[in-house]
Design an enzyme around this catalytic site. Structure first.
Site, short mmCIF file in Angstrom:
data_model
loop_
_atom_site.label_atom_id
_atom_site.label_comp_id
_atom_site.label_asym_id
_atom_site.label_seq_id
_atom_site.Cartn_x
_atom_site.Cartn_y
_atom_site.Cartn_z
N CYS A 146 0.83 -1.21 0.00
CA CYS A 146 0.00 0.00 0.00
C CYS A 146 0.87 1.26 0.00
O CYS A 146 0.64 2.18 -0.81
CB CYS A 146 -0.97 -0.02 1.18
SG CYS A 146 -0.22 -0.52 2.74
N1 LIG Z 1 -4.33 -4.40 5.18
C1 LIG Z 1 -3.83 -3.68 4.19
O1 LIG Z 1 -4.11 -2.47 4.05
C2 LIG Z 1 -2.92 -4.30 3.19
C3 LIG Z 1 -2.54 -5.63 3.26
N2 LIG Z 1 -1.68 -6.17 2.33
C4 LIG Z 1 -1.26 -7.57 2.41
O2 LIG Z 1 -2.35 -8.41 2.10
C5 LIG Z 1 -2.25 -9.64 2.84
C6 LIG Z 1 -3.52 -9.79 3.69
O3 LIG Z 1 -3.59 -8.68 4.57
P1 LIG Z 1 -4.80 -8.44 5.60
O4 LIG Z 1 -6.07 -8.79 4.94
O5 LIG Z 1 -4.60 -7.09 6.14
O6 LIG Z 1 -4.44 -9.55 6.70
P2 LIG Z 1 -5.34 -10.14 7.86
O7 LIG Z 1 -4.43 -10.46 8.98
O8 LIG Z 1 -6.50 -9.25 8.13
O9 LIG Z 1 -5.88 -11.53 7.21
C7 LIG Z 1 -5.02 -12.60 6.94
C8 LIG Z 1 -5.79 -13.74 6.33
O10 LIG Z 1 -4.92 -14.83 6.05
C9 LIG Z 1 -5.50 -16.04 6.54
N3 LIG Z 1 -4.48 -17.02 6.85
C10 LIG Z 1 -3.38 -16.86 7.62
N4 LIG Z 1 -2.66 -18.01 7.64
C11 LIG Z 1 -3.33 -18.90 6.86
C12 LIG Z 1 -3.10 -20.25 6.47
N5 LIG Z 1 -2.04 -20.93 6.89
N6 LIG Z 1 -4.00 -20.85 5.65
C13 LIG Z 1 -5.09 -20.18 5.21
N7 LIG Z 1 -5.37 -18.91 5.55
C14 LIG Z 1 -4.50 -18.28 6.36
C15 LIG Z 1 -6.26 -15.59 7.77
O11 LIG Z 1 -7.20 -16.61 8.09
P3 LIG Z 1 -7.63 -16.91 9.63
O12 LIG Z 1 -8.70 -15.92 9.95
O13 LIG Z 1 -8.12 -18.29 9.55
O14 LIG Z 1 -6.40 -16.73 10.46
C16 LIG Z 1 -6.89 -14.30 7.23
O15 LIG Z 1 -8.01 -14.63 6.43
C17 LIG Z 1 -0.98 -9.51 3.69
O16 LIG Z 1 0.10 -10.11 3.02
C18 LIG Z 1 -0.78 -8.02 3.80
O17 LIG Z 1 0.52 -7.69 4.06
C19 LIG Z 1 -1.25 -5.42 1.28
C20 LIG Z 1 -1.57 -4.10 1.16
C21 LIG Z 1 -2.41 -3.44 2.13
C1 LIG Z 2 -0.41 0.31 9.20
C2 LIG Z 2 0.50 -0.86 8.95
O1 LIG Z 2 0.89 -1.57 9.85
N1 LIG Z 2 0.83 -1.08 7.70
C3 LIG Z 2 1.65 -2.19 7.28
C4 LIG Z 2 1.84 -2.13 5.80
C5 LIG Z 2 0.63 -2.51 5.05
C6 LIG Z 2 0.77 -3.80 4.34
O2 LIG Z 2 0.05 -4.73 4.62
O3 LIG Z 2 1.74 -3.93 3.44
P1 LIG Z 2 2.33 -5.30 2.97
O4 LIG Z 2 1.43 -5.82 1.94
O5 LIG Z 2 3.70 -5.09 2.43
O6 LIG Z 2 2.35 -6.16 4.18
C7 LIG Z 2 3.04 -2.12 7.88
O7 LIG Z 2 3.53 -1.04 8.20
O8 LIG Z 2 3.68 -3.17 7.92
#
Ligand SMILES: NC(=O)C1=CN([C@@H]2O[C@H](COP(=O)(O)OP(=O)(O)OC[C@H]3O[C@@H](n4cnc5c(N)ncnc54)[C@H](OP(=O)(O)O)[C@@H]3O)[C@@H](O)[C@H]2O)C=CC1
Ligand SMILES: CC(=O)N[C@@H](CCC(=O)OP(=O)(O)O)C(=O)O
Length: 334
Positions: A146
Protein backbone atom coordinates in the site's frame (compact mmCIF):
# COMPACT_ATOMS: atom_id res chain seq x y z
CA UNK A 1 -14.44 -16.84 -14.85
CA UNK A 2 -14.45 -18.72 -11.56
CA UNK A 3 -12.14 -17.27 -8.93
CA UNK A 4 -10.99 -18.24 -5.44
CA UNK A 5 -10.20 -16.03 -2.44
CA UNK A 6 -7.77 -17.49 0.09
CA UNK A 7 -7.52 -15.46 3.27
CA UNK A 8 -11.18 -14.45 3.11
CA UNK A 9 -11.46 -13.80 6.85
CA UNK A 10 -8.96 -10.93 6.76
CA UNK A 11 -9.51 -7.26 5.98
CA UNK A 12 -8.34 -7.40 2.36
CA UNK A 13 -10.13 -10.74 1.89
CA UNK A 14 -13.42 -9.12 2.90
CA UNK A 15 -12.81 -6.25 0.45
CA UNK A 16 -12.15 -8.80 -2.30
CA UNK A 17 -15.46 -10.52 -1.56
CA UNK A 18 -17.30 -7.18 -1.67
CA UNK A 19 -15.79 -6.22 -5.04
CA UNK A 20 -16.15 -9.64 -6.64
CA UNK A 21 -19.82 -10.06 -5.61
CA UNK A 22 -20.65 -7.16 -7.97
CA UNK A 23 -18.13 -8.00 -10.68
CA UNK A 24 -19.70 -8.63 -14.11
CA UNK A 25 -17.17 -11.28 -15.21
CA UNK A 26 -15.74 -12.96 -12.10
CA UNK A 27 -17.69 -15.49 -10.06
CA UNK A 28 -16.54 -16.42 -6.54
CA UNK A 29 -16.43 -20.24 -6.58
CA UNK A 30 -14.22 -20.88 -3.54
CA UNK A 31 -13.30 -19.03 -0.39
CA UNK A 32 -11.04 -20.17 2.41
CA UNK A 33 -9.18 -19.32 5.57
CA UNK A 34 -7.04 -21.33 7.99
CA UNK A 35 -9.89 -23.25 9.65
CA UNK A 36 -12.87 -23.61 7.27
CA UNK A 37 -16.10 -25.32 8.36
CA UNK A 38 -18.29 -22.23 8.46
CA UNK A 39 -20.42 -20.05 6.24
CA UNK A 40 -19.16 -16.71 5.00
CA UNK A 41 -22.05 -15.03 6.84
CA UNK A 42 -20.67 -16.30 10.17
CA UNK A 43 -17.23 -15.08 9.23
CA UNK A 44 -18.48 -11.63 8.18
CA UNK A 45 -21.93 -10.85 9.62
CA UNK A 46 -22.05 -7.78 7.34
CA UNK A 47 -22.52 -10.23 4.42
CA UNK A 48 -25.77 -11.72 5.77
CA UNK A 49 -28.42 -11.76 3.00
CA UNK A 50 -25.70 -10.77 0.55
CA UNK A 51 -23.76 -13.95 -0.27
CA UNK A 52 -24.18 -17.54 0.86
CA UNK A 53 -21.09 -19.70 0.38
CA UNK A 54 -19.15 -22.12 2.57
CA UNK A 55 -15.69 -21.23 3.81
CA UNK A 56 -13.17 -24.05 3.32
CA UNK A 57 -9.90 -24.89 4.96
CA UNK A 58 -7.50 -23.59 2.28
CA UNK A 59 -6.40 -26.35 -0.09
CA UNK A 60 -4.69 -25.70 -3.43
CA UNK A 61 -5.86 -28.91 -5.09
CA UNK A 62 -9.50 -28.09 -4.28
CA UNK A 63 -8.99 -24.58 -5.69
CA UNK A 64 -7.69 -26.02 -8.97
CA UNK A 65 -10.89 -28.08 -9.38
CA UNK A 66 -13.23 -25.07 -9.18
CA UNK A 67 -11.30 -21.91 -10.12
CA UNK A 68 -9.00 -20.60 -12.85
CA UNK A 69 -7.56 -17.73 -10.83
CA UNK A 70 -6.89 -17.30 -7.11
CA UNK A 71 -6.49 -14.14 -5.04
CA UNK A 72 -4.14 -14.74 -2.10
CA UNK A 73 -4.93 -12.37 0.78
CA UNK A 74 -2.50 -14.16 3.08
CA UNK A 75 0.41 -13.09 5.28
CA UNK A 76 3.90 -13.03 3.80
CA UNK A 77 5.59 -16.44 3.88
CA UNK A 78 2.24 -18.29 3.97
CA UNK A 79 1.41 -16.90 0.56
CA UNK A 80 4.36 -18.33 -1.35
CA UNK A 81 3.59 -21.87 -0.19
CA UNK A 82 0.07 -21.64 -1.67
CA UNK A 83 1.19 -19.76 -4.79
CA UNK A 84 3.80 -22.40 -5.64
CA UNK A 85 1.24 -25.21 -5.48
CA UNK A 86 -1.44 -23.27 -7.35
CA UNK A 87 0.91 -22.31 -10.19
CA UNK A 88 2.02 -25.92 -10.55
CA UNK A 89 -1.67 -26.89 -10.81
CA UNK A 90 -2.22 -24.32 -13.60
CA UNK A 91 -4.14 -21.75 -11.54
CA UNK A 92 -3.27 -18.09 -12.13
CA UNK A 93 -2.41 -16.14 -8.98
CA UNK A 94 -2.82 -12.55 -7.82
CA UNK A 95 -0.84 -12.37 -4.58
CA UNK A 96 -1.53 -9.49 -2.18
CA UNK A 97 1.45 -10.27 0.03
CA UNK A 98 5.06 -9.16 -0.46
CA UNK A 99 6.30 -12.63 -1.40
CA UNK A 100 6.87 -12.01 -5.13
CA UNK A 101 7.30 -8.22 -5.17
CA UNK A 102 11.06 -8.04 -4.85
CA UNK A 103 14.22 -9.42 -6.39
CA UNK A 104 15.36 -12.50 -4.47
CA UNK A 105 18.29 -10.87 -2.69
CA UNK A 106 16.24 -7.88 -1.55
CA UNK A 107 13.39 -10.13 -0.41
CA UNK A 108 15.62 -12.40 1.64
CA UNK A 109 17.38 -9.42 3.22
CA UNK A 110 14.12 -7.81 4.41
CA UNK A 111 11.76 -10.78 4.91
CA UNK A 112 12.93 -14.39 5.09
CA UNK A 113 14.29 -17.22 2.98
CA UNK A 114 12.22 -17.60 -0.19
CA UNK A 115 10.70 -21.06 -0.62
CA UNK A 116 9.48 -20.66 -4.23
CA UNK A 117 12.52 -19.30 -6.04
CA UNK A 118 11.48 -20.88 -9.34
CA UNK A 119 8.45 -18.61 -9.74
CA UNK A 120 9.99 -15.29 -8.67
CA UNK A 121 11.00 -14.40 -12.22
CA UNK A 122 7.48 -15.14 -13.50
CA UNK A 123 5.97 -12.51 -11.21
CA UNK A 124 4.88 -9.16 -12.62
CA UNK A 125 4.67 -6.16 -10.27
CA UNK A 126 1.01 -5.18 -10.34
CA UNK A 127 1.16 -1.41 -10.60
CA UNK A 128 -1.05 -1.07 -13.70
CA UNK A 129 0.03 2.45 -14.73
CA UNK A 130 3.62 1.23 -15.18
CA UNK A 131 3.37 -2.53 -15.93
CA UNK A 132 0.12 -2.86 -17.92
CA UNK A 133 1.65 -4.69 -20.89
CA UNK A 134 3.50 -7.20 -18.72
CA UNK A 135 0.36 -7.84 -16.62
CA UNK A 136 -1.59 -8.84 -19.76
CA UNK A 137 0.57 -11.93 -20.24
CA UNK A 138 1.26 -12.83 -16.62
CA UNK A 139 0.33 -15.93 -14.66
CA UNK A 140 1.52 -14.51 -11.33
CA UNK A 141 0.90 -10.93 -10.18
CA UNK A 142 2.70 -9.48 -7.19
CA UNK A 143 0.27 -6.85 -5.98
CA UNK A 144 2.25 -3.84 -4.67
CA UNK A 145 2.36 -2.80 -1.02
CA UNK A 146 0.00 0.00 0.00
CA UNK A 147 2.76 2.51 0.87
CA UNK A 148 4.72 1.75 -2.34
CA UNK A 149 1.53 2.18 -4.44
CA UNK A 150 0.86 5.68 -3.10
CA UNK A 151 4.56 6.63 -3.05
CA UNK A 152 5.51 5.38 -6.52
CA UNK A 153 2.48 6.95 -8.21
CA UNK A 154 3.51 10.32 -6.70
CA UNK A 155 7.27 10.03 -7.23
CA UNK A 156 7.82 8.28 -10.57
CA UNK A 157 6.64 11.10 -12.89
CA UNK A 158 9.23 13.42 -11.32
CA UNK A 159 12.28 11.17 -11.09
CA UNK A 160 13.86 12.54 -14.29
CA UNK A 161 13.41 16.12 -12.98
CA UNK A 162 14.73 15.53 -9.45
CA UNK A 163 18.26 16.33 -8.28
CA UNK A 164 19.17 12.88 -7.02
CA UNK A 165 22.20 14.19 -5.11
CA UNK A 166 19.74 15.77 -2.65
CA UNK A 167 17.73 13.45 -0.36
CA UNK A 168 14.18 12.42 -1.32
CA UNK A 169 11.87 12.21 1.70
CA UNK A 170 8.59 10.31 1.81
CA UNK A 171 6.33 11.03 4.77
CA UNK A 172 3.54 8.44 4.76
CA UNK A 173 0.48 8.06 6.97
CA UNK A 174 -1.80 5.04 7.17
CA UNK A 175 -5.09 4.05 8.75
CA UNK A 176 -4.94 1.15 11.20
CA UNK A 177 -6.57 -1.45 8.89
CA UNK A 178 -3.18 -1.46 7.11
CA UNK A 179 -1.94 -3.64 9.96
CA UNK A 180 -4.54 -6.39 9.30
CA UNK A 181 -7.21 -7.80 11.59
CA UNK A 182 -5.06 -9.08 14.47
CA UNK A 183 -4.67 -6.42 17.19
CA UNK A 184 -1.31 -5.59 18.70
CA UNK A 185 0.10 -3.17 21.29
CA UNK A 186 0.68 -0.49 18.61
CA UNK A 187 -2.82 -0.88 17.16
CA UNK A 188 -4.64 -0.97 20.51
CA UNK A 189 -7.45 1.62 20.67
CA UNK A 190 -5.84 3.55 23.55
CA UNK A 191 -2.58 3.84 21.64
CA UNK A 192 -4.19 4.89 18.36
CA UNK A 193 -7.10 7.07 19.45
CA UNK A 194 -6.29 10.83 19.66
CA UNK A 195 -2.72 10.00 18.78
CA UNK A 196 -0.24 9.90 15.89
CA UNK A 197 3.29 8.52 15.72
CA UNK A 198 6.02 7.43 13.32
CA UNK A 199 7.24 3.84 13.21
CA UNK A 200 10.27 2.11 11.67
CA UNK A 201 11.78 5.39 10.36
CA UNK A 202 14.19 4.63 7.46
CA UNK A 203 13.84 0.91 8.29
CA UNK A 204 10.40 -0.03 7.01
CA UNK A 205 10.32 -2.97 4.54
CA UNK A 206 8.50 -0.81 1.98
CA UNK A 207 11.54 1.48 1.58
CA UNK A 208 13.49 -1.16 -0.44
CA UNK A 209 10.34 -1.90 -2.47
CA UNK A 210 10.06 1.76 -3.55
CA UNK A 211 13.81 1.96 -4.18
CA UNK A 212 13.86 -1.19 -6.31
CA UNK A 213 10.92 -0.18 -8.52
CA UNK A 214 12.40 3.29 -9.16
CA UNK A 215 15.65 1.61 -10.20
CA UNK A 216 13.90 -0.90 -12.50
CA UNK A 217 11.59 1.65 -14.14
CA UNK A 218 13.87 4.68 -14.31
CA UNK A 219 17.35 3.14 -14.23
CA UNK A 220 18.34 5.33 -11.27
CA UNK A 221 19.74 4.20 -7.95
CA UNK A 222 18.22 6.94 -5.78
CA UNK A 223 18.25 7.20 -2.01
CA UNK A 224 14.70 7.06 -0.64
CA UNK A 225 14.12 8.23 2.95
CA UNK A 226 10.79 6.71 3.96
CA UNK A 227 9.00 7.30 7.29
CA UNK A 228 5.53 5.81 7.91
CA UNK A 229 3.06 6.98 10.58
CA UNK A 230 -0.12 5.51 12.05
CA UNK A 231 -3.24 7.67 12.06
CA UNK A 232 -6.42 7.20 14.13
CA UNK A 233 -8.39 6.24 10.99
CA UNK A 234 -9.82 2.88 9.99
CA UNK A 235 -8.82 3.22 6.33
CA UNK A 236 -6.91 5.70 4.22
CA UNK A 237 -3.36 6.59 3.31
CA UNK A 238 -1.75 9.97 2.69
CA UNK A 239 1.77 10.22 1.30
CA UNK A 240 3.87 13.41 1.01
CA UNK A 241 6.98 13.32 -1.17
CA UNK A 242 9.58 16.09 -0.69
CA UNK A 243 12.46 16.45 -3.17
CA UNK A 244 14.64 19.01 -4.96
CA UNK A 245 14.04 19.85 -8.62
CA UNK A 246 16.93 20.18 -11.08
CA UNK A 247 15.14 22.78 -13.22
CA UNK A 248 12.29 25.24 -13.13
CA UNK A 249 9.57 22.96 -14.54
CA UNK A 250 5.77 23.16 -14.65
CA UNK A 251 5.02 20.46 -12.06
CA UNK A 252 1.35 20.18 -12.97
CA UNK A 253 2.20 19.67 -16.62
CA UNK A 254 4.57 16.81 -15.67
CA UNK A 255 1.86 15.10 -13.64
CA UNK A 256 -0.86 15.60 -16.26
CA UNK A 257 1.37 14.25 -19.04
CA UNK A 258 2.37 11.21 -16.99
CA UNK A 259 -1.20 10.12 -16.30
CA UNK A 260 -3.25 11.54 -19.18
CA UNK A 261 -4.89 8.20 -20.12
CA UNK A 262 -5.14 6.72 -16.63
CA UNK A 263 -8.65 5.88 -15.50
CA UNK A 264 -7.81 5.62 -11.80
CA UNK A 265 -5.53 8.62 -11.32
CA UNK A 266 -7.13 11.98 -10.50
CA UNK A 267 -4.95 15.07 -10.51
CA UNK A 268 -6.39 17.63 -8.12
CA UNK A 269 -5.92 21.39 -7.94
CA UNK A 270 -6.13 21.42 -4.15
CA UNK A 271 -4.25 19.21 -1.64
CA UNK A 272 -5.71 15.72 -1.59
CA UNK A 273 -7.51 13.98 1.28
CA UNK A 274 -8.22 10.38 2.23
CA UNK A 275 -12.00 10.60 2.44
CA UNK A 276 -12.40 11.48 -1.24
CA UNK A 277 -10.81 8.15 -2.21
CA UNK A 278 -12.15 5.93 0.61
CA UNK A 279 -14.03 2.96 -0.88
CA UNK A 280 -12.53 3.51 -4.35
CA UNK A 281 -9.59 2.48 -6.51
CA UNK A 282 -8.59 6.09 -7.20
CA UNK A 283 -5.22 7.55 -6.40
CA UNK A 284 -5.61 11.32 -6.04
CA UNK A 285 -2.49 13.41 -6.67
CA UNK A 286 -1.55 17.03 -5.98
CA UNK A 287 1.74 18.82 -6.61
CA UNK A 288 3.27 22.22 -5.81
CA UNK A 289 6.75 23.76 -5.85
CA UNK A 290 8.56 26.50 -3.97
CA UNK A 291 11.53 27.46 -6.13
CA UNK A 292 13.30 24.14 -6.50
CA UNK A 293 11.53 22.48 -3.57
CA UNK A 294 9.02 19.90 -4.82
CA UNK A 295 5.97 18.61 -2.94
CA UNK A 296 3.83 15.76 -4.30
CA UNK A 297 0.94 14.39 -2.30
CA UNK A 298 -1.08 11.25 -2.94
CA UNK A 299 -4.13 9.75 -1.27
CA UNK A 300 -5.43 6.19 -1.58
CA UNK A 301 -7.62 3.75 0.30
CA UNK A 302 -5.02 1.33 1.71
CA UNK A 303 -7.44 -1.60 1.58
CA UNK A 304 -8.58 -0.92 -2.00
CA UNK A 305 -6.07 0.85 -4.25
CA UNK A 306 -3.44 -0.30 -1.74
CA UNK A 307 -4.60 -3.93 -1.94
CA UNK A 308 -7.93 -5.47 -3.04
CA UNK A 309 -9.29 -3.23 -5.82
CA UNK A 310 -5.82 -2.96 -7.37
CA UNK A 311 -5.70 -6.78 -7.25
CA UNK A 312 -8.99 -6.99 -9.18
CA UNK A 313 -7.80 -4.38 -11.71
CA UNK A 314 -4.74 -6.59 -12.25
CA UNK A 315 -6.97 -9.64 -12.69
CA UNK A 316 -9.11 -7.69 -15.20
CA UNK A 317 -6.05 -6.80 -17.28
CA UNK A 318 -4.65 -10.33 -17.04
CA UNK A 319 -7.96 -11.81 -18.24
CA UNK A 320 -8.38 -9.34 -21.11
CA UNK A 321 -11.32 -7.51 -19.51
CA UNK A 322 -11.64 -3.73 -19.32
CA UNK A 323 -9.51 -2.36 -16.48
CA UNK A 324 -12.47 -0.64 -14.83
CA UNK A 325 -14.95 -3.56 -14.86
CA UNK A 326 -16.46 -4.03 -11.42
CA UNK A 327 -14.05 -1.57 -9.80
CA UNK A 328 -15.48 0.82 -7.18
CA UNK A 329 -15.39 4.52 -8.00
CA UNK A 330 -17.86 6.13 -5.58
CA UNK A 331 -16.19 7.36 -2.38
CA UNK A 332 -17.59 7.03 1.16
CA UNK A 333 -18.34 10.77 1.43
CA UNK A 334 -19.34 12.30 3.80
N1 LIG B 1 -4.33 -4.40 5.18
C1 LIG B 1 -3.83 -3.68 4.19
O1 LIG B 1 -4.11 -2.47 4.05
C2 LIG B 1 -2.92 -4.30 3.19
C3 LIG B 1 -2.54 -5.63 3.26
N2 LIG B 1 -1.68 -6.17 2.33
C4 LIG B 1 -1.26 -7.57 2.41
O2 LIG B 1 -2.35 -8.41 2.10
C5 LIG B 1 -2.25 -9.64 2.84
C6 LIG B 1 -3.52 -9.79 3.69
O3 LIG B 1 -3.59 -8.68 4.57
P1 LIG B 1 -4.80 -8.44 5.60
O4 LIG B 1 -6.07 -8.79 4.94
O5 LIG B 1 -4.60 -7.09 6.14
O6 LIG B 1 -4.44 -9.55 6.70
P2 LIG B 1 -5.34 -10.14 7.86
O7 LIG B 1 -4.43 -10.46 8.98
O8 LIG B 1 -6.50 -9.25 8.13
O9 LIG B 1 -5.88 -11.53 7.21
C7 LIG B 1 -5.02 -12.60 6.94
C8 LIG B 1 -5.79 -13.74 6.33
O10 LIG B 1 -4.92 -14.83 6.05
C9 LIG B 1 -5.50 -16.04 6.54
N3 LIG B 1 -4.48 -17.02 6.85
C10 LIG B 1 -3.38 -16.86 7.62
N4 LIG B 1 -2.66 -18.01 7.64
C11 LIG B 1 -3.33 -18.90 6.86
C12 LIG B 1 -3.10 -20.25 6.47
N5 LIG B 1 -2.04 -20.93 6.89
N6 LIG B 1 -4.00 -20.85 5.65
C13 LIG B 1 -5.09 -20.18 5.21
N7 LIG B 1 -5.37 -18.91 5.55
C14 LIG B 1 -4.50 -18.28 6.36
C15 LIG B 1 -6.26 -15.59 7.77
O11 LIG B 1 -7.20 -16.61 8.09
P3 LIG B 1 -7.63 -16.91 9.63
O12 LIG B 1 -8.70 -15.92 9.95
O13 LIG B 1 -8.12 -18.29 9.55
O14 LIG B 1 -6.40 -16.73 10.46
C16 LIG B 1 -6.89 -14.30 7.23
O15 LIG B 1 -8.01 -14.63 6.43
C17 LIG B 1 -0.98 -9.51 3.69
O16 LIG B 1 0.10 -10.11 3.02
C18 LIG B 1 -0.78 -8.02 3.80
O17 LIG B 1 0.52 -7.69 4.06
C19 LIG B 1 -1.25 -5.42 1.28
C20 LIG B 1 -1.57 -4.10 1.16
C21 LIG B 1 -2.41 -3.44 2.13
C1 LIG C 1 -0.41 0.31 9.20
C2 LIG C 1 0.50 -0.86 8.95
O1 LIG C 1 0.89 -1.57 9.85
N1 LIG C 1 0.83 -1.08 7.70
C3 LIG C 1 1.65 -2.19 7.28
C4 LIG C 1 1.84 -2.13 5.80
C5 LIG C 1 0.63 -2.51 5.05
C6 LIG C 1 0.77 -3.80 4.34
O2 LIG C 1 0.05 -4.73 4.62
O3 LIG C 1 1.74 -3.93 3.44
P1 LIG C 1 2.33 -5.30 2.97
O4 LIG C 1 1.43 -5.82 1.94
O5 LIG C 1 3.70 -5.09 2.43
O6 LIG C 1 2.35 -6.16 4.18
C7 LIG C 1 3.04 -2.12 7.88
O7 LIG C 1 3.53 -1.04 8.20
O8 LIG C 1 3.68 -3.17 7.92
Amino acid sequence: MNVAIIGASGYTGLELIKILINHPKFNISYIANSSGEMNVQDLHPCLKNVINIDVDLANALEVSKVADLAFLALPHKTSMAFAKELLELGVKVVDLSADYRLELETYEKHYCEHTDKEHINDAVYGLPEYFRDEIKNAKLIANPGCYPTASLLALLPFIDHIDTNAPIFIDAKSGVSGAGKNPSETTHYCQINDNVHAYNPFKHRHMPEIHEKVRILKGKDVSINFVPHLLPLTRGMLVSVFATLKDDIDVNEVLNNAYKDCEFIRIREKPVDVKSVAGTNFCDLFTAKNGKALFVSSAIDNLLRGASSQAVVNANILCGYEEYEGIPKIAYVP
